[in-house]
Enzyme design. Structure first.
Site, PDB file in Angstrom:
ATOM      1  N   SER A  31       0.827  -1.209   0.000  1.00 29.05           N
ATOM      2  CA  SER A  31       0.000   0.000   0.000  1.00 29.05           C
ATOM      3  C   SER A  31       0.862   1.260   0.000  1.00 29.05           C
ATOM      4  CB  SER A  31      -0.934  -0.011   1.219  1.00 29.05           C
ATOM      5  OG  SER A  31      -1.883  -1.055   1.068  1.00 29.05           O
ATOM      6  N   GLY A 112      -6.206  -3.910  -6.590  1.00 29.74           N
ATOM      7  CA  GLY A 112      -7.164  -2.850  -6.278  1.00 29.74           C
ATOM      8  C   GLY A 112      -6.512  -1.486  -6.354  1.00 29.74           C
ATOM      9  N   GLU A 334      -8.081  -6.549   5.503  1.00 29.71           N
ATOM     10  CA  GLU A 334      -7.124  -7.438   4.831  1.00 29.71           C
ATOM     11  C   GLU A 334      -6.461  -8.402   5.803  1.00 29.71           C
ATOM     12  OE1 GLU A 334      -4.347  -4.816   2.757  1.00 29.71           O
ATOM     13  OE2 GLU A 334      -3.145  -4.556   4.538  1.00 29.71           O
ATOM     14  N   HIS A 361     -13.217  -8.666  -2.591  1.00 31.30           N
ATOM     15  CA  HIS A 361     -11.758  -8.605  -2.661  1.00 31.30           C
ATOM     16  C   HIS A 361     -11.248  -9.563  -3.744  1.00 31.30           C
ATOM     17  CE1 HIS A 361     -10.545  -6.521   1.410  1.00 31.30           C
ATOM     18  NE2 HIS A 361     -11.118  -5.710   0.544  1.00 31.30           N
ATOM     19  N   ARG A 406      -3.820 -13.936   0.174  1.00 33.28           N
ATOM     20  CA  ARG A 406      -4.060 -14.086   1.620  1.00 33.28           C
ATOM     21  C   ARG A 406      -4.771 -15.406   1.945  1.00 33.28           C
ATOM     22  NH1 ARG A 406      -1.831  -9.320   3.093  1.00 33.28           N
ATOM     23  NH2 ARG A 406      -2.443  -7.519   1.842  1.00 33.28           N
TER      24      ARG A 406
HETATM   25  O1  LIG Z   1      -5.673   1.449  -0.084  1.00 31.98           O
HETATM   26  C1  LIG Z   1      -5.094   0.380   0.078  1.00 31.98           C
HETATM   27  O2  LIG Z   1      -3.866   0.236  -0.091  1.00 31.98           O
HETATM   28  C2  LIG Z   1      -5.896  -0.781   0.501  1.00 31.98           C
HETATM   29  C3  LIG Z   1      -7.153  -0.592   1.021  1.00 31.98           C
HETATM   30  C4  LIG Z   1      -8.006  -1.707   1.439  1.00 31.98           C
HETATM   31  O3  LIG Z   1      -8.979  -1.887   0.424  1.00 31.98           O
HETATM   32  P1  LIG Z   1     -10.589  -1.963   0.699  1.00 31.98           P
HETATM   33  O4  LIG Z   1     -10.996  -0.703   1.360  1.00 31.98           O
HETATM   34  O5  LIG Z   1     -11.140  -2.168  -0.665  1.00 31.98           O
HETATM   35  O6  LIG Z   1     -10.757  -3.150   1.605  1.00 31.98           O
HETATM   36  C5  LIG Z   1      -7.224  -2.993   1.647  1.00 31.98           C
HETATM   37  O7  LIG Z   1      -8.077  -4.072   1.855  1.00 31.98           O
HETATM   38  C6  LIG Z   1      -6.301  -3.245   0.473  1.00 31.98           C
HETATM   39  O8  LIG Z   1      -5.567  -4.432   0.681  1.00 31.98           O
HETATM   40  C7  LIG Z   1      -5.291  -2.121   0.351  1.00 31.98           C
HETATM   41  C1  LIG Z   2      -7.664  -6.515  -0.690  1.00 28.29           C
HETATM   42  C2  LIG Z   2      -6.376  -6.598  -1.029  1.00 28.29           C
HETATM   43  O1  LIG Z   2      -5.800  -6.106  -2.158  1.00 28.29           O
HETATM   44  P1  LIG Z   2      -6.212  -4.999  -3.235  1.00 28.29           P
HETATM   45  O2  LIG Z   2      -5.181  -3.925  -3.102  1.00 28.29           O
HETATM   46  O3  LIG Z   2      -6.138  -5.708  -4.542  1.00 28.29           O
HETATM   47  O4  LIG Z   2      -7.598  -4.508  -2.903  1.00 28.29           O
HETATM   48  C3  LIG Z   2      -5.413  -7.284  -0.137  1.00 28.29           C
HETATM   49  O5  LIG Z   2      -4.188  -7.184  -0.410  1.00 28.29           O
HETATM   50  O6  LIG Z   2      -5.814  -7.954   0.841  1.00 28.29           O
END
Ligand SMILES: O=C(O)C1=C[C@@H](OP(=O)(O)O)[C@@H](O)[C@H](O)C1
Ligand SMILES: C=C(OP(=O)(O)O)C(=O)O
Length: 446
Positions: A31, A112, A334, A361, A406
């Protein structure tokens, strides 16, 4: 089409013969790396990312930015070839921002962060940017970003799908302004709009309208990282209205940033200490962080471990007992697969709440965890927003992973305590942790 052999391959999850005792150097945060790449690409001067994560998600982000014209130079020192080799331990990336250009094609994979953070960037390019990705990326929500960008002045051709694939017709600039978005399905909608907003003509005011908002620490991470490159951001925490974020237009600084270890990827290793009654040290655990994985110190302590945060890192020790928990994971969704795996091995039931959005997810994580743990003899039921887990004696079998990193690491945690667990497609951990199998066997002294 013949199945990809890597996807059907089975990895015998190592069984722990005793308490683990290891130091595990966990690679950089997905992230943080992907936010840092976006912010560096939008800056008005070059910047550095040190110890970036090299994984599928971050290489997709870097590849996409390069496709838009950004230069990213990689320096890999020979001394970094520990724990999996330079493939996974890139030393530093120098990012040289330039004008953003189309036509370009972006492969989002199933990331994502790439599918949500880059469409706003693409509105600033001077031509069309085509977005495509894995089949699962078509099913993950993107409508919040698409609708918001249109209202802020963008032209997007998604053939009314509200999802991928789509083309953002970059016009070289975006008006920006005030926009409402329902981010109850993903906090990444808010982060996406904020990250590019300093470059929108009027900046942005994002107003979240949904009933719930998951993953707040990830929005705080966005805000902190924006401020660190000189952006002015008003937030609910800084005295603003609830659920409203405002970013002022302005130039962004290039930064020299060392990426923190990925604390969510530290989870399986801490879980190993917990379920085997052993000890795991994670060097460089940050004293202060917005990463949701930091909550593991509290959650895994409640589940039976104890931790000490030192100058060197986190020392986490299992007690030999694992307890169930009743916990709202909405802010730290997560972490759910890893917590569910530990909960299946506990001495009392668990209720994991606040994570309905996990159905959207990498896979439907609530369904996948329920099915896979139950197929090993477990007793898990899905609720409207989470899981009830009643521990039972588990047996070996195949743990399917649904191309979800995961799920693979959750199965490996169970395999430590249950003989004969085989993980399907452990290579899917490459999404955020390509070194996982080596780090795991290294932890076990194999
Ligand atoms: O902004 C980010 O880096 C993330 C936000 C989260 O997404 P969600 O809000 O869709 O769960 C998390 O689950 C994802 O792994 C990373
Ligand atoms: C939800 C996840 O990833 P993404 O950044 O693809 O949303 C994750 O890494 O658990």
């Amino acid at each position: 089409m013949a199945p990809n052999p890597a996807h059907t391959a089975l990895w015998p999850a190592p069984h722990a013969s005793g308490p683990v005792d290891a130091t595990v150097h966990v690679p950089g945060s997905k992230s943080v790396t992907n936010r840092a790449l976006v912010l560096a690409a939008l800056a008005s001067e070059p910047g550095w990312l040190r110890r970036p994560l090299r994984s599928r998600d971050t290489l997709l982000m870097a590849g996409a930015l390069r496709a838009l014209g950004v230069e990213i130079e990689e320096t890999v020192s020979s001394s970094s070839s520990v724990a999996g080799g330079p493939e996974s331990t890139g030393e530093a990336w120098r990012v040289l921002p330039t004008g953003l250009h189309g036509p370009a094609t972006v492969d989002v994979g199933n990331a994502g962060t790439v599918m949500r953070f880059l469409p706003p960037v693409a509105t600033l390019a001077d031509g069309p940017v085509r977005f495509d990705g894995d089949p699962r990326s078509y099913e993950r929500p993107l409508n919040g970003v698409i609708d918001a960008l249109r209202r802020l002045g963008a032209r997007i051709d998604d053939e009314d799908r509200g999802a991928l694939p789509m083309t953002v017709h970059g016009g070289g600039a975006l008006d920006g302004g005030t926009v409402s978005v329902d981010a109850s399905s993903s906090s990444q909608f808010v982060s996406a709009l904020l990250l590019s907003a300093p470059r929108f003509n009027q900046g942005v005011e994002v107003r979240h309208t949904g009933a719930t908002l998951p993953s707040l620490p990830h929005i705080r991470m966005t805000v902190d990282m924006l401020r660190a490159v000189g952006a002015q951001v008003d937030t609910p925490e800084s005295g603003g209205e609830p659920n409203v974020w405002r970013v002022t237009p302005g130039a962004l600084l290039g930064r020299d940033l060392t990426i923190e270890p990925d604390l969510s990827n530290a989870q399986p290793f801490l879980a190993a200490a917990l379920v085997t009654g052993g000890k795991v040290v994670v060097p460089d655990w940050p004293a202060r962080t917005t990463q949701p994985g930091d909550r593991l110190r509290e959650i895994f302590t409640e589940m039976g471990g104890s931790c000490e945060l030192t100058e060197y890192g986190l020392v986490f020790t299992g007690s030999g007992s694992v307890h169930g928990v009743d916990v709202d994971l909405g802010e730290v969704g997560e972490l759910t697969p890893g917590i569910a795996a530990v909960a299946a091995l506990a001495d009392s039931p668990s209720t994991l709440r606040g994570v309905a959005h996990l159905r959207l997810h990498e896979t439907d994580r609530l369904a996948a965890l329920t099915k896979e743990i139950n197929e090993l003899g477990g007793d898990v039921t899905e609720t409207a927003d989470g899981l009830h887990i009643r521990p039972r004696r588990l047996h070996g079998g195949i743990f399917h992973t649904y191309e979800d990193h995961r799920m693979a690491t959750a199965g490996a945690i169970i395999g430590l305590a249950v003989e004969g667990v085989q993980i399907e497609n452990v290579a899917t951990t490459a999404k955020t942790l390509p070194d996982f199998p080596d780090l795991w066997t290294g932890m076990l002294g194999a």
